[in-house]
Design a protein around this motif. Structure first.
Motif, PDB file in Angstrom:
ATOM      1  N   GLY A  48      22.758 -10.824  33.488  1.00  0.00           N
ATOM      2  CA  GLY A  48      21.923 -11.911  33.960  1.00  0.00           C
ATOM      3  C   GLY A  48      22.398 -13.292  33.546  1.00  0.00           C
ATOM      4  N   GLN A  49      23.644 -13.379  33.088  1.00  0.00           N
ATOM      5  CA  GLN A  49      24.180 -14.667  32.643  1.00  0.00           C
ATOM      6  C   GLN A  49      25.697 -14.711  32.854  1.00  0.00           C
ATOM      7  OE1 GLN A  49      26.048 -14.968  29.277  1.00  0.00           O
ATOM      8  NE2 GLN A  49      26.357 -12.851  29.881  1.00  0.00           N
ATOM      9  N   THR A  50      26.317 -15.841  32.501  1.00  0.00           N
ATOM     10  CA  THR A  50      27.753 -16.028  32.758  1.00  0.00           C
ATOM     11  C   THR A  50      28.551 -16.346  31.492  1.00  0.00           C
ATOM     12  OG1 THR A  50      27.447 -18.382  33.236  1.00  0.00           O
ATOM     13  CG2 THR A  50      27.308 -16.852  35.096  1.00  0.00           C
ATOM     14  N   LYS A  51      27.981 -16.083  30.347  1.00  0.00           N
ATOM     15  CA  LYS A  51      28.667 -16.416  29.089  1.00  0.00           C
ATOM     16  C   LYS A  51      29.430 -15.219  28.551  1.00  0.00           C
ATOM     17  CE  LYS A  51      25.383 -19.998  27.989  1.00  0.00           C
ATOM     18  NZ  LYS A  51      24.330 -20.435  27.099  1.00  0.00           N
ATOM     19  N   THR A  52      30.505 -15.512  27.865  1.00  0.00           N
ATOM     20  CA  THR A  52      31.339 -14.485  27.250  1.00  0.00           C
ATOM     21  C   THR A  52      31.398 -14.730  25.754  1.00  0.00           C
ATOM     22  OG1 THR A  52      33.324 -15.805  27.644  1.00  0.00           O
ATOM     23  CG2 THR A  52      32.786 -14.139  29.303  1.00  0.00           C
ATOM     24  N   PRO A  53      31.709 -13.669  25.008  1.00  0.00           N
ATOM     25  CA  PRO A  53      31.978 -12.306  25.444  1.00  0.00           C
ATOM     26  C   PRO A  53      30.691 -11.572  25.804  1.00  0.00           C
ATOM     27  CG  PRO A  53      32.056 -12.393  23.055  1.00  0.00           C
ATOM     28  CD  PRO A  53      31.826 -13.802  23.535  1.00  0.00           C
ATOM     29  N   THR A  54      30.850 -10.635  26.704  1.00  0.00           N
ATOM     30  CA  THR A  54      29.788  -9.710  27.066  1.00  0.00           C
ATOM     31  C   THR A  54      30.364  -8.312  26.970  1.00  0.00           C
ATOM     32  OG1 THR A  54      28.599 -11.271  28.468  1.00  0.00           O
ATOM     33  CG2 THR A  54      28.275  -8.936  28.935  1.00  0.00           C
ATOM     34  N   LEU A  55      29.668  -7.427  26.281  1.00  0.00           N
ATOM     35  CA  LEU A  55      30.144  -6.057  26.113  1.00  0.00           C
ATOM     36  C   LEU A  55      29.249  -5.108  26.891  1.00  0.00           C
ATOM     37  CD1 LEU A  55      32.007  -4.326  23.622  1.00  0.00           C
ATOM     38  CD2 LEU A  55      29.755  -3.299  23.868  1.00  0.00           C
ATOM     39  N   GLU A  56      29.888  -4.191  27.616  1.00  0.00           N
ATOM     40  CA  GLU A  56      29.184  -3.158  28.370  1.00  0.00           C
ATOM     41  C   GLU A  56      29.689  -1.797  27.903  1.00  0.00           C
ATOM     42  OE1 GLU A  56      28.619  -1.728  33.012  1.00  0.00           O
ATOM     43  OE2 GLU A  56      30.237  -3.109  32.533  1.00  0.00           O
ATOM     44  N   TYR A  57      28.760  -0.932  27.541  1.00  0.00           N
ATOM     45  CA  TYR A  57      29.085   0.437  27.156  1.00  0.00           C
ATOM     46  C   TYR A  57      27.995   1.331  27.713  1.00  0.00           C
ATOM     47  CZ  TYR A  57      30.572   4.390  24.303  1.00  0.00           C
ATOM     48  OH  TYR A  57      31.031   5.631  23.879  1.00  0.00           O
ATOM     49  N   GLY A  58      28.237   1.864  28.900  1.00  0.00           N
ATOM     50  CA  GLY A  58      27.179   2.591  29.595  1.00  0.00           C
ATOM     51  C   GLY A  58      26.052   1.634  29.918  1.00  0.00           C
ATOM     52  N   ASP A  59      24.827   1.990  29.507  1.00  0.00           N
ATOM     53  CA  ASP A  59      23.659   1.137  29.732  1.00  0.00           C
ATOM     54  C   ASP A  59      23.472   0.090  28.633  1.00  0.00           C
ATOM     55  OD1 ASP A  59      23.052   2.551  32.041  1.00  0.00           O
ATOM     56  OD2 ASP A  59      21.658   3.902  31.029  1.00  0.00           O
ATOM     57  N   PHE A  60      24.288   0.146  27.604  1.00  0.00           N
ATOM     58  CA  PHE A  60      24.190  -0.783  26.475  1.00  0.00           C
ATOM     59  C   PHE A  60      24.986  -2.044  26.799  1.00  0.00           C
ATOM     60  CE2 PHE A  60      25.815  -2.187  22.247  1.00  0.00           C
ATOM     61  CZ  PHE A  60      24.601  -2.494  21.656  1.00  0.00           C
ATOM     62  N   VAL A  61      24.304  -3.188  26.825  1.00  0.00           N
ATOM     63  CA  VAL A  61      24.946  -4.466  27.147  1.00  0.00           C
ATOM     64  C   VAL A  61      24.526  -5.488  26.106  1.00  0.00           C
ATOM     65  CG1 VAL A  61      25.110  -6.340  28.841  1.00  0.00           C
ATOM     66  CG2 VAL A  61      24.961  -3.963  29.623  1.00  0.00           C
ATOM     67  N   VAL A  62      25.521  -6.197  25.560  1.00  0.00           N
ATOM     68  CA  VAL A  62      25.259  -7.310  24.651  1.00  0.00           C
ATOM     69  C   VAL A  62      26.008  -8.507  25.216  1.00  0.00           C
ATOM     70  CG1 VAL A  62      25.366  -8.172  22.290  1.00  0.00           C
ATOM     71  CG2 VAL A  62      25.107  -5.725  22.693  1.00  0.00           C
ATOM     72  N   ALA A  63      25.270  -9.565  25.523  1.00  0.00           N
ATOM     73  CA  ALA A  63      25.853 -10.740  26.167  1.00  0.00           C
ATOM     74  C   ALA A  63      25.930 -11.915  25.218  1.00  0.00           C
ATOM     75  CB  ALA A  63      25.016 -11.112  27.382  1.00  0.00           C
ATOM     76  N   ASP A  64      27.012 -12.679  25.378  1.00  0.00           N
ATOM     77  CA  ASP A  64      27.167 -13.944  24.658  1.00  0.00           C
ATOM     78  C   ASP A  64      26.891 -13.760  23.164  1.00  0.00           C
ATOM     79  OD1 ASP A  64      27.543 -16.682  24.222  1.00  0.00           O
ATOM     80  OD2 ASP A  64      25.459 -17.153  24.669  1.00  0.00           O
ATOM     81  N   PHE A  65      27.724 -12.946  22.519  1.00  0.00           N
ATOM     82  CA  PHE A  65      27.446 -12.560  21.142  1.00  0.00           C
ATOM     83  C   PHE A  65      28.535 -13.008  20.176  1.00  0.00           C
ATOM     84  CE2 PHE A  65      30.003  -9.141  22.911  1.00  0.00           C
ATOM     85  CZ  PHE A  65      30.892  -8.828  21.900  1.00  0.00           C
ATOM     86  N   ASP A  66      28.156 -13.080  18.907  1.00  0.00           N
ATOM     87  CA  ASP A  66      29.121 -13.151  17.819  1.00  0.00           C
ATOM     88  C   ASP A  66      28.999 -11.815  17.075  1.00  0.00           C
ATOM     89  OD1 ASP A  66      27.101 -13.232  15.781  1.00  0.00           O
ATOM     90  OD2 ASP A  66      27.084 -15.400  15.778  1.00  0.00           O
ATOM     91  N   PRO A  67      29.895 -11.523  16.160  1.00  0.00           N
ATOM     92  CA  PRO A  67      29.852 -10.210  15.492  1.00  0.00           C
ATOM     93  C   PRO A  67      28.506  -9.880  14.843  1.00  0.00           C
ATOM     94  CG  PRO A  67      31.985 -11.193  15.119  1.00  0.00           C
ATOM     95  CD  PRO A  67      31.124 -12.247  15.804  1.00  0.00           C
ATOM     96  N   ASP A  68      27.852 -10.854  14.215  1.00  0.00           N
ATOM     97  CA  ASP A  68      26.556 -10.571  13.576  1.00  0.00           C
ATOM     98  C   ASP A  68      25.504 -10.204  14.618  1.00  0.00           C
ATOM     99  OD1 ASP A  68      27.589 -11.043  11.041  1.00  0.00           O
ATOM    100  OD2 ASP A  68      26.902 -13.123  10.975  1.00  0.00           O
ATOM    101  N   GLU A  69      25.494 -10.920  15.735  1.00  0.00           N
ATOM    102  CA  GLU A  69      24.537 -10.609  16.801  1.00  0.00           C
ATOM    103  C   GLU A  69      24.827  -9.235  17.407  1.00  0.00           C
ATOM    104  OE1 GLU A  69      23.587 -15.071  18.499  1.00  0.00           O
ATOM    105  OE2 GLU A  69      25.465 -14.106  19.081  1.00  0.00           O
ATOM    106  N   PHE A  70      26.113  -8.928  17.553  1.00  0.00           N
ATOM    107  CA  PHE A  70      26.472  -7.617  18.095  1.00  0.00           C
ATOM    108  C   PHE A  70      25.988  -6.509  17.161  1.00  0.00           C
ATOM    109  CE2 PHE A  70      29.103  -3.881  18.375  1.00  0.00           C
ATOM    110  CZ  PHE A  70      28.949  -3.571  19.715  1.00  0.00           C
ATOM    111  N   MET A  71      26.245  -6.660  15.867  1.00  0.00           N
ATOM    112  CA  MET A  71      25.836  -5.625  14.914  1.00  0.00           C
ATOM    113  C   MET A  71      24.310  -5.497  14.869  1.00  0.00           C
ATOM    114  SD  MET A  71      28.397  -3.970  13.961  1.00  0.00           S
ATOM    115  CE  MET A  71      27.570  -2.929  12.771  1.00  0.00           C
ATOM    116  N   ALA A  72      23.585  -6.588  14.992  1.00  0.00           N
ATOM    117  CA  ALA A  72      22.120  -6.518  15.020  1.00  0.00           C
ATOM    118  C   ALA A  72      21.661  -5.706  16.236  1.00  0.00           C
ATOM    119  CB  ALA A  72      21.519  -7.918  15.051  1.00  0.00           C
TER     120      ALA A  72
END
Length: 86
Positions: A48-72
């Motif tokens: 739903g956005q255009t910012k990177t990085p965005t990670l997709e793994y199956g249904d799991f999506v984390v958009a516009d993240f830094d490592p701490d946000e990804f781990m959370a």
């Protein structure tokens, strides 16, 4: 299934994310959303956005993240965390 990380050339957050995953031995498929219009479209569809990085793994999506946000985000999904080897 291999995780997909949508990136933009020169994006400092993408480099940070790339280094984060590399340091942890996570093998990613990278898709450059600037040179690949289909990748841009897919990133928008799943996040739903255009910012990177965005990670997709199956249904799991984390958009516009830094490592701490990804781990959370991944800490809330133990099965994904285990599958990624984190």
């Amino acid at each position: 299934m291999k995780p997909i990380m949508y990136v933009k050339p020169g994006c400092p957050w993408c480099k940070l994310a790339r280094d984060f995953f590399s340091d942890r031995g996570v093998d990613l498929e990278e898709r450059d959303v600037i040179s690949d219009k289909a990748a841009w479209t897919r990133m928008e569809e799943i996040s739903g956005q255009t910012k990177t990085p965005t990670l997709e793994y199956g249904d799991f999506v984390v958009a516009d993240f830094d490592p701490d946000e990804f781990m959370a985000a991944v800490d809330k999904k133990p099965e994904i965390k285990k599958a990624l080897g984190l």
